[in-house]
Every structure is written in C-alpha cells, then in structure tokens.
Scaffold this active site. Structure first.
Site, PDB file in Angstrom:
ATOM      1  N   HIS A   1      32.404  38.697  49.738  1.00 44.87           N
ATOM      2  CA  HIS A   1      33.078  38.531  51.030  1.00 44.87           C
ATOM      3  C   HIS A   1      33.236  39.900  51.693  1.00 44.87           C
ATOM      4  O   HIS A   1      33.631  40.865  51.038  1.00 44.87           O
ATOM      5  CB  HIS A   1      34.447  37.880  50.812  1.00 44.87           C
ATOM      6  CG  HIS A   1      35.072  37.386  52.089  1.00 44.87           C
ATOM      7  ND1 HIS A   1      35.654  38.226  52.986  1.00 44.87           N
ATOM      8  CD2 HIS A   1      35.182  36.147  52.611  1.00 44.87           C
ATOM      9  CE1 HIS A   1      36.113  37.522  54.016  1.00 44.87           C
ATOM     10  NE2 HIS A   1      35.836  36.245  53.803  1.00 44.87           N
TER      11      HIS A   1
ATOM     12  N   GLU B   1      35.480  41.167  53.619  1.00 50.55           N
ATOM     13  CA  GLU B   1      36.812  41.765  53.468  1.00 50.55           C
ATOM     14  C   GLU B   1      36.919  42.488  52.129  1.00 50.55           C
ATOM     15  O   GLU B   1      37.393  43.638  52.062  1.00 50.55           O
ATOM     16  CB  GLU B   1      37.899  40.680  53.545  1.00 50.55           C
ATOM     17  CG  GLU B   1      39.289  41.243  53.238  1.00 50.55           C
ATOM     18  CD  GLU B   1      40.363  40.165  53.083  1.00 50.55           C
ATOM     19  OE1 GLU B   1      40.321  39.153  53.821  1.00 50.55           O
ATOM     20  OE2 GLU B   1      41.245  40.331  52.222  1.00 50.55           O
TER      21      GLU B   1
ATOM     22  N   CYS C   1      47.972  36.858  53.020  1.00 49.90           N
ATOM     23  CA  CYS C   1      48.673  36.923  54.311  1.00 49.90           C
ATOM     24  C   CYS C   1      49.509  35.680  54.546  1.00 49.90           C
ATOM     25  O   CYS C   1      49.289  34.611  53.995  1.00 49.90           O
ATOM     26  CB  CYS C   1      47.715  37.202  55.452  1.00 49.90           C
ATOM     27  SG  CYS C   1      46.967  35.740  56.128  1.00 49.90           S
TER      28      CYS C   1
ATOM     29  N   SER D   1      33.868  30.682  56.072  1.00 49.51           N
ATOM     30  CA  SER D   1      35.246  31.189  56.135  1.00 49.51           C
ATOM     31  C   SER D   1      35.979  30.900  54.829  1.00 49.51           C
ATOM     32  O   SER D   1      36.130  29.745  54.418  1.00 49.51           O
ATOM     33  CB  SER D   1      35.973  30.513  57.302  1.00 49.51           C
ATOM     34  OG  SER D   1      37.363  30.499  57.070  1.00 49.51           O
TER      35      SER D   1
END
Lengths: 274, 274
Positions: A120, A122, A186, A214
C-alpha cells in the site's frame, strides 16, 4: 425494503482536504492517484485538469505537483524537490503523523513494526522514514520466528482494524521488553468501522461503495461480510444487480473514506428504483 | 491416585537470592517480611537471627537491615540511609526494574499506569518512584472515566497474569495516542502460571502451597480453580484434609515463588500417607 445508511460513512477529513486543495490548485499532476476512487479522480481530471501520473519519472513539463493523501516516500519527496516544480502537500495529517513517528523512533534507536500492507502506498511512504529496521506485517505470525530487539516501536496503517492491531501488540508484549505503541489508526476509520458493524448486524443485504484499491473500503466490506453474508463491494451503481435484492427486508449502505457523496447518491437512487 | 508436581513451581530466582543473602548476613532486621512465607521467615529467625519488623520506626539498636524481595519505597530507603545501620538490598532485580522504569519515565514526562494491587508492598515501592502521576489499577474499568494524557507508560506488578495486563494495554490503546508498555511480569511467574494451567486441566484435585499473603501464590490458586473446581490453597501440611482426596484420581501440586521445598515435601508426604 428499508434502505439505511451507516451512521458514519464516506469522505474523511483527509480526503475532503485533498480534493479541496486539488480543485483550488488546478492544472497539476499527482504521483499515484490523489485518493483511492477512480470516479472522483476522473472528475478532478475533467473539471480541474488534475492528472494522475504513476511515477515521478513520468513528470515532463508539469509546473505543479500534488502529493497524494497517502503520502509518498522520503526518497520520492527528495527527488521531487530536485525538480523545477511547485509542490503541494495533500498528505493526510493522520499519515504524516506515523511518518514523523518513524523518523523520531529511528533517531531514538528503536526498530519499528508497521502493521499494514507493504504494497500500500501509505505504508511504503511511512516505512521510508524508518532508518533503523522496519518490519511490515499483517499478522503476528510473520514475526514469530524473528529475533527481535529488546525494545520496539509500533505504528499502524491508518485504515486497519484496531482489534487486529491489539493482537499484534499483545504478541509483541510477550516477545519484547518494551513495546512503544502509537495507535495511528485514524478516527474516521474507527467510526466507519463501528457504524458498519452495527448496521450489518441488522441488515440482510449490505452494499459497500468505494474503490476496490481502497484499503479502508475493503476493510468495511470484510466487516460487513462477517455479520451479513449478502454483502457486496461496488465502485458505482453500474455494478448493482436487481436479483441481489429479491426478498430482502433491510439494505444497509456504507462507503469508503474516498467515496464522494454523488456516487453514493446514485447507488441509493438505483436501489430505490429496483 | 497419581500425585503430580507442576513442571515449574516454587522458589524463584529473587527469593532464592534473598534467602541466601539473609543466611549469610545473619543477625539482621528486615522491614516487612523478607519473602511472603511465614514458615520460611520463622526458620530464618530461629536459625539465623533474622527478624522481621513492620516499619522503619520499629528499628532500635539493629546494626544490619535487609531490604525485602518486594522492595521498599523511595522515601523509606531515604529514611533508612539516614540511620546508623548497614543496608543490604535483597530487592528482587525484577522489582528493581519497574522502580527504575518509573523513575526514568517520570523524568521523560510520562504519567505511569501500574497494573497491580495498591496495597501490595512491591507496588507501593514501585509507585514511590513515579514523580509525575501514578495510576495503580487492577482493572481497566478504574481508568474509564479519567481524563488521561496523550502519552502514558505502563508497567506491571511482577506477579500478575499477562492476559489481564494485555487487556489493560488494549484499553489504553483506545484512549491514549502513545502507550509505552514495559512488560515487567517476571519469567518465573510466566512459567509457574503456564505449568499450573496445564496441570489443572488434567487433575481432579489441585493443592497450591504458599503464603496466603503472597500475590503470585493467590494467582496460581485462581488459575487452578478456573480449570479444576476442587482446588485448595494451603500454607502447610497441617491444613490438608483427608476427605478432599476421596475418589480423586489425579492430584496436581504447585507452590508459590516464596514456598521452600521442605514445606512442599511435607505436603506431598502427607498426601501420600492418606
């Protein structure tokens, strides 16, 4: 049939912020998709001339670069800074945080466990800030046979399930004398996950709307599937099939953090029309 | 009836070390019992003139003081150092560790959660090294309504169950951005707990031998009771009752970290004689 939206769903703070920036900046390029939603990326391209490049090397004569919500690697950032291009940072602050923590922990001599998917973007970005040793894992079993140091720091990809993060930390507590845990999952992820858990318990069909690339959308789908067998993950209303809804009484709907409201609305309208 | 001793039981490293010290030093006083076993304390008094005082204020003309395995508070240590007395430290190194960690974490600005019993001398000692704020808890529920800071350090009483420590850490991960976990549960505790778990699953009666004021002994008893209804906690063979063993096929035996071998042997001999 009742159609019910989850209490929390869709656009998170970081995505809203990035789209707003992209709309204001205009005529820019992003390295990798700004957010993980193809429909919204197309809209930004068409209406604001924000195009998506795959790599920094694909840059030609662009004047403005936007850093995607998921962030980029420290090395890519350095590359970008060498070019004659104006840089706008749309990295979600919740992603910047684990990047900074990895840098800081490395300075303090900690090796770092990153709970996340190594492919990923991120996670690639966060990992690049570790200058000691990084262990990127999705499950504690990946650490079982490794010799770990006496102290270790742990961060999480922002979109992971907190229960799985806890499992990893609990495992580390048995192996390592000091485990320095930073819960970097988050808040939007928390809330969306809690809401789909609740909704899928009382629904007999669940539709999750979001990008199939996603991470947080896929996570919502997996949670829904756990409680409601007839759960579907779609990117747009085109994928809906009438037969899914035969004899169903309660349709729950949620959407990933990169899914714009207009796509969700189209999905709801089509289900109503069935 | 089969009589089986747990794979790990009895005297731990810290207790062995303290008794050896006491025997060598002789003619000394301890503030509070050296270890949590009345029989062994009596033996040390009779054979080596090591007496047990309750408080520092009880010291009169003693020349030598031994600090007990559970440690004493920072304040008591300072008091003791002011007196004209030679000090020998028999604090278990596994207890000195959380004391040092509490001091260090306080210096770095962390408030500290101590997982343990606030009335236990070990915990009182450890807590005394926190100069910020200390939260001594036995269950996460005690922290539920508190406003905690963004970062917190956590240590455990050495004799607690690791699963319960994990539960507390998991709870903190949801409330606090940084949880700096030090697993200070000692290895002997781990091993003795694992061994009694295994043994009590296959036994129809369990005898735990140890001081009723001993935290680790009580913990062993609670674990045994969980798997084997007929579990008993005794300090000496005098408490054994023949009727307990009627129709029993498998008797498991374990002992706390402060229980000397000679007491365990007496218990085994008496059971055999029944």
């Amino acid at each position: 049939m009742i159609i019910e939206l989850a209490k929390n769903y869709g656009f998170c703070f970081g995505v809203k912020r990035a789209i707003k920036k992209a709309e204001q900046i205009k005529d820019a390029a992003t390295i990798g998709p700004l957010i993980h939603n193809n429909e919204e990326i197309s809209r930004l391209q068409k209406k604001f001339n924000v195009k998506t490049l795959q790599n920094i090397t694909d840059l030609t004569n662009e004047k403005k670069a936007i850093i995607r919500t998921h962030g980029i690697t420290k090395q890519d950032l350095a590359e970008l800074q060498k070019k004659n291009i104006e840089i706008f940072d749309a990295t979600c602050p919740f992603v910047t945080k684990p990047q900074q923590l990895c840098e800081q922990m490395s300075k303090e001599g900690y090796e770092v466990v990153i709970f996340g998917d190594e492919n990923h973007p991120e996670v690639k970005g966060v990992k690049s800030y570790v200058s000691t040793k990084a262990y990127v894992v999705l499950d504690k079993s990946e650490l079982e046979d490794l010799k770990l140091p006496h102290k270790i720091a742990v961060v999480s990809q922002t979109t992971k399930k907190v229960e799985q993060f806890m499992e990893l930390v609990n495992f580390l507590m048995l192996k390592v004398k000091e485990v320095r845990v930073f819960n970097t999952i988050c808040d939007a992820t928390f809330k969306n996950q809690a809401a789909i858990t609740e909704l899928s318990k009382k629904s007999d069909i669940i539709i999750i709307v979001g990008g199939k690339n996603s991470a947080n959308t896929k996570q919502l789908f997996l949670i829904a599937k756990n409680y409601c067998e007839d759960s579907y993950l779609i990117e747009t209303q085109d994928e809906l099939e009438k037969s899914w809804f035969k004899d169903k009484k309660h349709c729950g709907i949620s959407a990933g953090a990169s899914t714009p409201d207009w796509i969700i609305k189209e999905v709801v309208d089509k289900i109503k029309a069935f």
